[in-house]
Motif scaffolding. Sequence first.
Motif, PDB file in Angstrom:
ATOM      1  N   GLU A  98       0.816  -1.211   0.000  1.00  0.00           N
ATOM      2  CA  GLU A  98       0.000   0.000   0.000  1.00  0.00           C
ATOM      3  C   GLU A  98       0.850   1.261   0.000  1.00  0.00           C
ATOM      4  N   ARG A  99       2.024   1.193   0.639  1.00  0.00           N
ATOM      5  CA  ARG A  99       2.891   2.376   0.658  1.00  0.00           C
ATOM      6  C   ARG A  99       3.353   2.741  -0.746  1.00  0.00           C
ATOM      7  N   ALA A 100       3.488   1.753  -1.629  1.00  0.00           N
ATOM      8  CA  ALA A 100       3.857   2.023  -3.018  1.00  0.00           C
ATOM      9  C   ALA A 100       2.716   2.732  -3.742  1.00  0.00           C
ATOM     10  N   VAL A 101       1.491   2.318  -3.463  1.00  0.00           N
ATOM     11  CA  VAL A 101       0.328   2.970  -4.056  1.00  0.00           C
ATOM     12  C   VAL A 101       0.293   4.445  -3.646  1.00  0.00           C
ATOM     13  N   ARG A 102       0.571   4.711  -2.377  1.00  0.00           N
ATOM     14  CA  ARG A 102       0.601   6.100  -1.907  1.00  0.00           C
ATOM     15  C   ARG A 102       1.746   6.869  -2.566  1.00  0.00           C
ATOM     16  N   ALA A 103       2.877   6.200  -2.775  1.00  0.00           N
ATOM     17  CA  ALA A 103       4.023   6.852  -3.421  1.00  0.00           C
ATOM     18  C   ALA A 103       3.699   7.228  -4.864  1.00  0.00           C
ATOM     19  N   PHE A 104       2.941   6.396  -5.551  1.00  0.00           N
ATOM     20  CA  PHE A 104       2.526   6.727  -6.913  1.00  0.00           C
ATOM     21  C   PHE A 104       1.670   7.997  -6.908  1.00  0.00           C
ATOM     22  N   GLY A 105       0.759   8.098  -5.949  1.00  0.00           N
ATOM     23  CA  GLY A 105      -0.071   9.285  -5.862  1.00  0.00           C
ATOM     24  C   GLY A 105       0.741  10.530  -5.584  1.00  0.00           C
ATOM     25  N   ALA A 106       1.725  10.412  -4.692  1.00  0.00           N
ATOM     26  CA  ALA A 106       2.588  11.556  -4.381  1.00  0.00           C
ATOM     27  C   ALA A 106       3.393  11.969  -5.609  1.00  0.00           C
ATOM     28  N   TYR A 132      -5.321   6.066 -14.310  1.00  0.00           N
ATOM     29  CA  TYR A 132      -4.109   5.255 -14.349  1.00  0.00           C
ATOM     30  C   TYR A 132      -3.450   5.108 -12.976  1.00  0.00           C
ATOM     31  N   ILE A 133      -3.537   6.136 -12.158  1.00  0.00           N
ATOM     32  CA  ILE A 133      -2.962   6.092 -10.810  1.00  0.00           C
ATOM     33  C   ILE A 133      -4.085   6.356  -9.816  1.00  0.00           C
ATOM     34  N   ALA A 134      -4.453   5.319  -9.077  1.00  0.00           N
ATOM     35  CA  ALA A 134      -5.589   5.398  -8.165  1.00  0.00           C
ATOM     36  C   ALA A 134      -5.120   5.322  -6.716  1.00  0.00           C
ATOM     37  N   SER A 135      -6.029   5.615  -5.797  1.00  0.00           N
ATOM     38  CA  SER A 135      -5.687   5.602  -4.368  1.00  0.00           C
ATOM     39  C   SER A 135      -5.676   4.190  -3.800  1.00  0.00           C
ATOM     40  N   ARG A 136      -6.238   3.236  -4.533  1.00  0.00           N
ATOM     41  CA  ARG A 136      -6.230   1.842  -4.116  1.00  0.00           C
ATOM     42  C   ARG A 136      -5.847   0.985  -5.313  1.00  0.00           C
ATOM     43  N   SER A 137      -5.287  -0.194  -5.047  1.00  0.00           N
ATOM     44  CA  SER A 137      -4.871  -1.081  -6.135  1.00  0.00           C
ATOM     45  C   SER A 137      -5.166  -2.533  -5.783  1.00  0.00           C
ATOM     46  N   SER A 138      -5.673  -3.265  -6.759  1.00  0.00           N
ATOM     47  CA  SER A 138      -5.890  -4.697  -6.554  1.00  0.00           C
ATOM     48  C   SER A 138      -4.573  -5.432  -6.358  1.00  0.00           C
ATOM     49  N   HIS A 139      -3.458  -4.827  -6.783  1.00  0.00           N
ATOM     50  CA  HIS A 139      -2.151  -5.449  -6.565  1.00  0.00           C
ATOM     51  C   HIS A 139      -1.871  -5.643  -5.073  1.00  0.00           C
ATOM     52  N   SER A 140      -2.406  -4.764  -4.239  1.00  0.00           N
ATOM     53  CA  SER A 140      -2.122  -4.836  -2.802  1.00  0.00           C
ATOM     54  C   SER A 140      -2.783  -6.031  -2.132  1.00  0.00           C
ATOM     55  N   THR A 141      -3.696  -6.687  -2.827  1.00  0.00           N
ATOM     56  CA  THR A 141      -4.303  -7.899  -2.298  1.00  0.00           C
ATOM     57  C   THR A 141      -3.456  -9.137  -2.599  1.00  0.00           C
ATOM     58  N   GLY A 142      -2.485  -9.003  -3.499  1.00  0.00           N
ATOM     59  CA  GLY A 142      -1.691 -10.152  -3.918  1.00  0.00           C
ATOM     60  C   GLY A 142      -2.373 -11.001  -4.964  1.00  0.00           C
ATOM     61  N   LEU A 143      -3.458 -10.478  -5.535  1.00  0.00           N
ATOM     62  CA  LEU A 143      -4.242 -11.243  -6.508  1.00  0.00           C
ATOM     63  C   LEU A 143      -4.118 -10.698  -7.930  1.00  0.00           C
ATOM     64  N   ALA A 144      -3.316  -9.670  -8.120  1.00  0.00           N
ATOM     65  CA  ALA A 144      -3.171  -9.051  -9.440  1.00  0.00           C
ATOM     66  C   ALA A 144      -1.732  -9.138  -9.914  1.00  0.00           C
ATOM     67  N   VAL A 145      -1.580  -9.137 -11.228  1.00  0.00           N
ATOM     68  CA  VAL A 145      -0.254  -9.258 -11.825  1.00  0.00           C
ATOM     69  C   VAL A 145      -0.212  -8.471 -13.127  1.00  0.00           C
ATOM     70  N   ASP A 146       0.932  -7.852 -13.411  1.00  0.00           N
ATOM     71  CA  ASP A 146       1.196  -7.184 -14.686  1.00  0.00           C
ATOM     72  C   ASP A 146       2.211  -8.029 -15.444  1.00  0.00           C
TER      73      ASP A 146
END
Length: 271
Positions: A98-106, A132-146
């Motif tokens: 989640e800290r990475a998601v916040r870093a993207f927003g910053a 493209y850059i949201a405050s939440r990400s499905s990646h943070s659940t461990g269920l998403a992959v790029d």
Amino acid sequence: MDRRSFALALFLVVAGLTPVPARADLPDGFVYLRDVAPDIEQDMRYAGLNNFTGAPVPGYEAGECVLRRDAAEALKRAQRSAQALGLSLKVFDCYRPERAVRAFGAWARAREDGRTKSQYPHLSKDALVPDYIASRSSHSTGLAVDLTLVRQGAGDRPPLVRDTCAAPAHAPAGQADVSKDKLGNTANAVALGKLGPGELDMGTSFDCFDRASNTTFPGLTPEQRRSRDLLVTLMERAGFTNYPAEWWHFSLARAANRRSHDFPITSRPQQ
């Protein structure tokens, strides 16, 4: 060392056995992808410079793919299907703290410096939020992959490059002046748009913030269309669904307990 740990160590010494190193502290249900499907290629962009921020992202202390076990097992099934066609999966991002998601927003709110403008050539930086850059990400659940697809046995092919993330791939004109981090990753338009050896041409680079990244974008060549369709087919058969705005983004469907996490990604202990 407590009494139980001492007794175990003493037993191993007497028995002549070598203690197995403890695993890193991953939450229950999370695994390193290398422990489930070691033949899937990994190019973990956010652990180095070669990403749209131009810097290592907080929370990515190691270039390792971490996923929930159910997602990793599903990805293994997709890999088996890809291998039957002479291909391999190549992952760019998996679990995202989640800290990475916040870093993207910053980063999106910070002043434009132009270093990675090639990744959003037709948009202003502040326009990247929230599509493209949201405050939440499905990646943070461990269920998403790029990820993308790589042709097996094509590692000797010189890499191709793009002038911007949505531009046609071509042979590099010469050696660019780029900065490198300690892992040898680079951050400039050439490096961000590079089509690595064997990678199928999907029409844009990974993390290209442009409408050309829409999975069904109509302006693709027939080869690019086939490559995207094949990736979607392989992933859907393994139980994933695609995010329509990004051809590379897939989430495991019908998975329970989609809780987000913020533990850092650390190095995988050696076996």
